[in-house]
Design an enzyme around this catalytic site. Structure first.
Site, PDB file in Angstrom:
ATOM      1  N   ASP A 140       0.808  -1.219   0.000  1.00  0.00           N
ATOM      2  CA  ASP A 140       0.000   0.000   0.000  1.00  0.00           C
ATOM      3  C   ASP A 140       0.843   1.272   0.000  1.00  0.00           C
ATOM      4  O   ASP A 140       0.494   2.249  -0.649  1.00  0.00           O
ATOM      5  CB  ASP A 140      -0.900   0.026   1.242  1.00  0.00           C
ATOM      6  CG  ASP A 140      -1.858  -1.146   1.261  1.00  0.00           C
ATOM      7  OD1 ASP A 140      -2.065  -1.749   0.198  1.00  0.00           O
ATOM      8  OD2 ASP A 140      -2.378  -1.463   2.343  1.00  0.00           O
TER       9      ASP A 140
HETATM   10  N1  LIG Z   1       2.352   1.432  10.297  1.00  0.00           N
HETATM   11  C1  LIG Z   1       1.278   1.997  10.784  1.00  0.00           C
HETATM   12  O1  LIG Z   1       1.337   2.704  11.774  1.00  0.00           O
HETATM   13  C2  LIG Z   1      -0.049   1.792  10.144  1.00  0.00           C
HETATM   14  C3  LIG Z   1      -1.130   2.385  10.767  1.00  0.00           C
HETATM   15  C4  LIG Z   1      -2.394   2.235  10.188  1.00  0.00           C
HETATM   16  C5  LIG Z   1      -2.538   1.526   9.012  1.00  0.00           C
HETATM   17  N2  LIG Z   1      -1.454   0.971   8.409  1.00  0.00           N
HETATM   18  C6  LIG Z   1      -1.672   0.320   7.132  1.00  0.00           C
HETATM   19  O2  LIG Z   1      -0.857  -0.781   6.947  1.00  0.00           O
HETATM   20  C7  LIG Z   1      -0.457  -0.821   5.581  1.00  0.00           C
HETATM   21  C8  LIG Z   1       1.045  -0.822   5.568  1.00  0.00           C
HETATM   22  O3  LIG Z   1       1.512  -0.890   4.247  1.00  0.00           O
HETATM   23  P1  LIG Z   1       2.683  -1.825   3.833  1.00  0.00           P
HETATM   24  O4  LIG Z   1       3.030  -1.448   2.451  1.00  0.00           O
HETATM   25  O5  LIG Z   1       3.755  -1.747   4.841  1.00  0.00           O
HETATM   26  O6  LIG Z   1       2.093  -3.283   3.945  1.00  0.00           O
HETATM   27  P2  LIG Z   1       0.828  -3.890   3.139  1.00  0.00           P
HETATM   28  O7  LIG Z   1       0.266  -2.899   2.234  1.00  0.00           O
HETATM   29  O8  LIG Z   1      -0.041  -4.443   4.203  1.00  0.00           O
HETATM   30  O9  LIG Z   1       1.453  -5.016   2.276  1.00  0.00           O
HETATM   31  C9  LIG Z   1       2.255  -6.016   2.846  1.00  0.00           C
HETATM   32  C10 LIG Z   1       2.654  -6.923   1.731  1.00  0.00           C
HETATM   33  O10 LIG Z   1       3.659  -7.789   2.215  1.00  0.00           O
HETATM   34  C11 LIG Z   1       3.547  -9.026   1.533  1.00  0.00           C
HETATM   35  N3  LIG Z   1       4.017 -10.078   2.422  1.00  0.00           N
HETATM   36  C12 LIG Z   1       3.391 -10.642   3.455  1.00  0.00           C
HETATM   37  N4  LIG Z   1       4.125 -11.609   3.988  1.00  0.00           N
HETATM   38  C13 LIG Z   1       5.239 -11.678   3.260  1.00  0.00           C
HETATM   39  C14 LIG Z   1       6.395 -12.524   3.315  1.00  0.00           C
HETATM   40  N5  LIG Z   1       6.536 -13.450   4.251  1.00  0.00           N
HETATM   41  N6  LIG Z   1       7.364 -12.315   2.408  1.00  0.00           N
HETATM   42  C15 LIG Z   1       7.243 -11.368   1.478  1.00  0.00           C
HETATM   43  N7  LIG Z   1       6.164 -10.569   1.374  1.00  0.00           N
HETATM   44  C16 LIG Z   1       5.170 -10.732   2.269  1.00  0.00           C
HETATM   45  C17 LIG Z   1       2.087  -9.200   1.201  1.00  0.00           C
HETATM   46  O11 LIG Z   1       1.973  -9.683  -0.141  1.00  0.00           O
HETATM   47  P3  LIG Z   1       1.970 -11.255  -0.435  1.00  0.00           P
HETATM   48  O12 LIG Z   1       0.876 -11.834   0.394  1.00  0.00           O
HETATM   49  O13 LIG Z   1       1.785 -11.344  -1.889  1.00  0.00           O
HETATM   50  O14 LIG Z   1       3.316 -11.740   0.002  1.00  0.00           O
HETATM   51  C18 LIG Z   1       1.510  -7.787   1.242  1.00  0.00           C
HETATM   52  O15 LIG Z   1       1.075  -7.309  -0.001  1.00  0.00           O
HETATM   53  C19 LIG Z   1      -1.020   0.397   4.919  1.00  0.00           C
HETATM   54  O16 LIG Z   1      -2.247   0.097   4.315  1.00  0.00           O
HETATM   55  C20 LIG Z   1      -1.260   1.304   6.071  1.00  0.00           C
HETATM   56  O17 LIG Z   1      -2.277   2.242   5.847  1.00  0.00           O
HETATM   57  C21 LIG Z   1      -0.214   1.067   8.964  1.00  0.00           C
END
Ligand SMILES: NC(=O)c1ccc[n+]([C@@H]2O[C@H](COP(=O)([O-])OP(=O)(O)OC[C@H]3O[C@@H](n4cnc5c(N)ncnc54)[C@H](OP(=O)(O)O)[C@@H]3O)[C@@H](O)[C@H]2O)c1
Ligand SMILES: NC(=O)c1ccc[n+]([C@@H]2O[C@H](COP(=O)([O-])OP(=O)(O)OC[C@H]3O[C@@H](n4cnc5c(N)ncnc54)[C@H](OP(=O)(O)O)[C@@H]3O)[C@@H](O)[C@H]2O)c1
Lengths: 463, 158, 158, 463
Positions: D390
């Site tokens: 994301d």
């Molecule tokens: N950090 C915060 O404070 C916070 C707060 C509120 C909301 N969020 C939300 O959390 C999300 C964070 O974004 P992000 O880009 O960090 O993560 P993400 O959008 O949740 O994507 C994580 C990706 O990692 C891949 N993944 C999972 N396990 C894996 C593994 N073992 N090896 C390789 N890839 C793996 C998954 O794809 P596959 O399944 O294809 O592997 C997934 O697409 C955002 O939507 C954000 O709004 C974060």
């Protein structure tokens, strides 16, 4: 009774407004609103108190007289005062704040409502800090005004010893007050405390040199806050405690900042006697001074790419800020880059130069801090030192024994050409000669600051 | 906030010790202080009063101290953010705030001076205090406003 | 601290109004709450007590509120300075601090449970509360330390 | 009695230590000491309380059992937990804090020492906030653990209406409690309050999507603080009020920060239903995806001048931080500049990636914030997206209708080559497809994060 407590909650609102107000001071953009918030908080506090008084059936005659007279005097003072006299103004206000604390704590003691140990201690502390602040401030103002009386630091023989004795005496009187509880004895002791503290205030301040007055003023600022906080403990009022602490903290931060900028400890400022002994012979140093005329200066400025003004206390004395602004504008119209280098302790209080230049409508983006401008000083074509002396004295770097040794300075001596505008070769507030004036790349231009600058403007327009 | 942390901690701890001393001293002092000739009739109430007053007094002191400490923290945090440019207005503005003593002065000056000499005295001190404090308040805020207006004016011009 | 100032001021003002309401409500509530069958003999003292208790109660509430407001200020100022890098340890660390409820739990758990059923109940709740709060405290500080130690180790290595 | 008040003064010291501790968090250098100061404050508070208990002749059996069991559990939890599970840990701790508040306030109510209106209100508030925090946290932890039960936001029909009704009910119960004063009725009402608030806590959290859990956790962090503060009002203890407010402020700041980083309002996070309707067809978008092998990637990396890693939640899942560090070191040995671009909401809590990379000993000077790295993204040769989705989805910029519209992202699509390491084409937590994967300059490298990186390292060492 119910109203009473509700009112106390409203006091919290006033205190919060003070805090929001001070937070507003973090940026010139929000500072005006911040100050207004603070004033609103004060208005709320006063109106609330008047409500309490009314509710408890107090008399209003004296209150109203006091409010009107005080406000009128304050307004006149604030509107009449010249920007360059701001240090004196702040000093005077400090003193009044301290004085008020002494009186309020005294009044409460006379009424004798609460006589527990903590209240008596707080009363004594109010009296001591308040009186020291009041008299100390008056002396400091006198020195800043350069009144004849206070012209130079005057100490009795063994001054430090006498001061220490007075401090011990105050401690004993305080213990006496607590010990004797409420009553005539403690009132008498309180009067004694106020008198002794007054004497101490005068002694402490009088033996400090005029150049250090700004530090003293900031410290007294802090004291006036602490006195208010102590009074808050006396009359059990939280808004006094909070506001007093805020002001106390502010004073401590500013004091600390100034001491650092002068590379001296607070102890040294308060008790250190500036030794004028090891100073090199001024005549010798000034053997190679070259002076110049307005036309010379105009010619030099004509070819300059980058010009830096370095204002100091002399600019305030000469009220030359508007003339400086005009010269700056003129240079900018000719394509020259103009900046203003502000030393943290230039003038007589922190931020003094900023206020003066703001008064003259100089854009504050052009005011550069010392640390910001020093690294590029080599690329400056002309540095115009207007009424500054100590803050550009290279001896601070070279002579580890001089009174300003180690104080960071604006390195104008590294600029290609330096023009120093002052009335004579007489020293600044630290009282030491300045080798900068005799440097090969320096030209002196003698005269009153304002007139000198106007002459240069005229000369530039002629050519 | 570049004060050496250890130093401030030590200073703070010794303050705490000092305060504990004062607190511990309250009981005898109050008893001594309030030992006015007590009418025998209402002696029960008198006693109750004194007890309440002492423990109440302590609570108030502790609360006030807490407030003091917190306010000092707020002060340091907030003031440390003020830029050098605004230090002169900061001084005059905070000065105006220290005129808050006017609150105490108002109460003192409102005493019924015609009733008792002590009240008259307090009222007299009070009115002088009002004048001093109001000069501080009005003068401080006004002169700060004058200065700050200069900073603001300039901002808009270019 | 980028919260719109006006909003927070308005919120604050409404909080004040709310609190004033509560404060105003204290008197009847106390009277209601303490209206236990009063032995006629000690009726004078009872009255005095109630009066003292009410006004004392108010003082305490006002002081507590002041402390609350100041602490919120301190909190915002101090926390706003923590860099993003340290936000995870900040969360766990501040979490540990919120385990301060353990103070209340300790007192509750120390009740003499053998005396009254109500005391036993309170002590029971207290001991569970201690466990929960201590997990919070010890777990929070320890895990924060683990994390922070990582940041520090790295600093020295190069 | 005397000791009692002295002890209260010592509480102030504890509170001050908490504040100094949090101040220490302002820099990684001072953070460890800060945390220790906080712990010292807590120790002082606990010892002081034990002194009070001892002095008042309280029983120690239960106290000691509680302290030992709690500390042991806490220590085990803290030492066992994996860094990547930190969000769950924090959530759990929050919940426990809230639960403790409910119990303490309840116990005090049962004892019935003080029944004034303000105390009863504070008791009810403790109960409400505490119970919501406890159950809300448990649900949030369940979601973060991706337990089957909580897998997707589940709402009853008219959920919002039900929640509103529960809130009104809580208000009424509170009023009832105040109205009925101390006694059995109010205890019963309190139990009801706790139950209703628990239900509300579950409902509120359960209807929020897993991706928003971190915001919920931060908010609950703030709540746990407020619950402690409310308990402070109940048992009239200032150290609770102060610490609670500090934590409350901390939670609010973090919540605010996350909402901003996601360009959503808190209201939207709590009550907004993420519409998944208008999403473009994934298959269509992914028509042009190109995949690659470890050798391909190694070759591309070989010629790169500047490589940026963009870690996301997947790195935490795969525990790939050490492997990433190794790859980074390897690249640096070959003269490549390596940086790490950290999105403020990458992972599952603010600063999550920083902690993981710190665990793997990556120098924190190399961690760059989003705003810092985006402007120079064009000059990046290879951007390695490891488990992020994301936070690098360009749809946030282009499609104003998608759930993450307007959220600032790391502009990896502007780098010369992008390598995306993840296990499949499945979406991230926002549940939307990512056009980045099909961009002409993107290569997908499918596989578990850790294994993929290790493969690349091996391939690089081979060549
Ligand atoms: N950090 C915060 O404070 C916070 C707060 C509120 C909301 N969020 C939300 O959390 C999300 C964070 O974004 P992000 O880009 O960090 O993560 P993400 O959008 O949740 O994507 C994580 C990706 O990692 C891949 N993944 C999972 N396990 C894996 C593994 N073992 N090896 C390789 N890839 C793996 C998954 O794809 P596959 O399944 O294809 O592997 C997934 O697409 C955002 O939507 C954000 O709004 C974060
Ligand atoms: N700002 C603060 O907060 C602060 C705090 C503590 C101490 N101080 C001390 O104050 C001093 C400030 O240094 P500074 O360089 O600004 O000032 P300075 O060293 O006091 O020198 C001022 C110079 O201005 C000249 N001058 C006076 N009236 C003049 C006029 N009408 N026209 C032209 N020149 C005039 C004087 O020389 P002539 O008589 O020859 O004209 C004098 O040498 C330092 O020693 C500093 O440590 C300042």
């Amino acid at each position: 009774m119910n109203l009473d407590t509700v009112i106390k909650v409203v006091y919290i609102l006033a205190a919060a407004l003070f805090i929001f107000g001070l937070k507003g001071m973090a940026h010139p953009r929000t500072a005006v609103r911040g100050n207004l918030l603070g004033a609103a908080g004060m208005l709320i506090a006063i109106v609330t108190t008047l409500l309490i008084v009314w509710q408890e059936g107090g008399r209003f005659e004296l209150v109203i007289v006091g409010l009107i007279v005080g406000s009128a005097l304050g307004a006149v003072l604030a509107l009449r005062i010249q920007m360059s006299a701001m240090p004196q103004m702040v000093g005077l206000l400090n003193g009044f704040g301290g004085g008020a604390s002494v009186l309020v704590a005294g009044g409460e003691l006379i009424l004798g409502r609460e006589g527990s140990a903590d209240v008596l201690v707080a009363t004594a502390v109010s009296g001591i800090i308040g009186a020291v602040t009041f008299w100390g401030s008056l002396v400091a103002v006198g020195k800043l005004q350069e009144l004849q009386w206070f012209k130079k630091p005057y100490s009795l023989p063994a001054q430090q010893l006498i001061n220490a004795a007075l401090a011990v005496l105050l401690l004993l009187l305080t213990i006496g007050m607590v010990w004797s509880g409420l009553g005539a004895t403690s009132i008498l002791l309180y009067v004694l405390i106020a008198v002794v503290a007054s004497v101490l205030g005068v002694f402490l301040t009088n033996s400090i040199g005029g150049a250090d007055m700004p530090v003293v003023i900031a410290l007294l600022n802090s004291y006036s806050g602490l006195a208010a906080a102590a009074t808050g403990f006396v009359i059990d009022n939280n808004v006094l405690i909070i506001s007093g602490s805020l002001v106390g903290a502010s004073g401590v931060i500013l004091t600390n900042l100034m001491c650092k900028a002068m590379n001296r400890s607070l102890f040294n400022v308060l008790f250190g006697v500036m030794q004028a002994g090891t100073i090199a012979n001024a005549d010798e140093i000034y053997a190679t001074v070259r002076s110049s005329s307005a036309d010379d200066v105009a010619m030099i400025l004509d070819g300059a790419q980058r010009v830096v003004f370095v204002p100091g206390y002399g600019m305030a004395v000469a009220q030359a800020q508007h003339a400086v602004r005009d010269l700056g504008k003129l240079l900018e119209m000719r394509g020259t880059t103009v900046e203003y280098a502000i030393h943290p302790v230039a003038g007589r209080m922190p931020g003094h130069m900023n206020v003066l230049l703001a008064e003259a409508d100089v854009d504050y983006d052009k005011l550069k801090e010392m640390d910001h401008i020093n690294p590029t000083m080599e690329t400056v074509d002309v540095a115009i030192v207007i009424g500054a002396n100590d803050v550009v004295n290279p001896m601070a770097r070279t002579d580890p024994k001089c009174p300003i040794a180690g104080m960071p300075i604006i390195d104008v001596d590294k600029a290609r050409t330096v023009i120093v505008i002052k009335r004579s070769l007489s020293p600044g507030f630290a009282g030491i000669p300045n080798p900068l004036f005799a440097a090969p790349n320096t030209l002196m231009f003698y005269g009153d600051g304002q007139k000198a600058i106007l002459d240069i403007v005229a000369a530039m327009k002629d050519t | 906030m570049q004060f050496p942390r250890l130093v401030s901690l030590v200073a703070f701890a010794s303050l705490v010790v000092l305060v504990c001393g004062i607190v511990a001293a309250i009981e005898p002092a109050t008893d001594g202080g309030e030992a006015e000739p007590s009418a025998d009739a209402a002696s029960l109430q008198q006693n109750t009063d004194a007890k309440h007053s002492t423990s109440n007094r302590r609570e108030v002191l502790v609360a006030s101290l807490t407030i003091f400490v917190l306010a000092v923290f707020v002060g340091f945090e907030v003031i440390a953010k003020v830029p050098t440019t605004l230090h002169t207005p900061l001084m005059s503005g905070s000065n105006a705030i220290s005129g808050i003593t006017v609150v105490g002065a108002l109460i003192a000056a409102s005493e019924h001076w015609e009733k008792l000499p002590s009240m008259a005295f307090t009222a007299g001190l009070g009115v002088i205090a009002i004048v001093l404090a109001m000069i501080n308040v009005v003068g401080g805020f006004l002169v700060t406003h004058r200065m700050l207006a200069m900073f603001q004016r300039k901002k808009k011009s270019p």
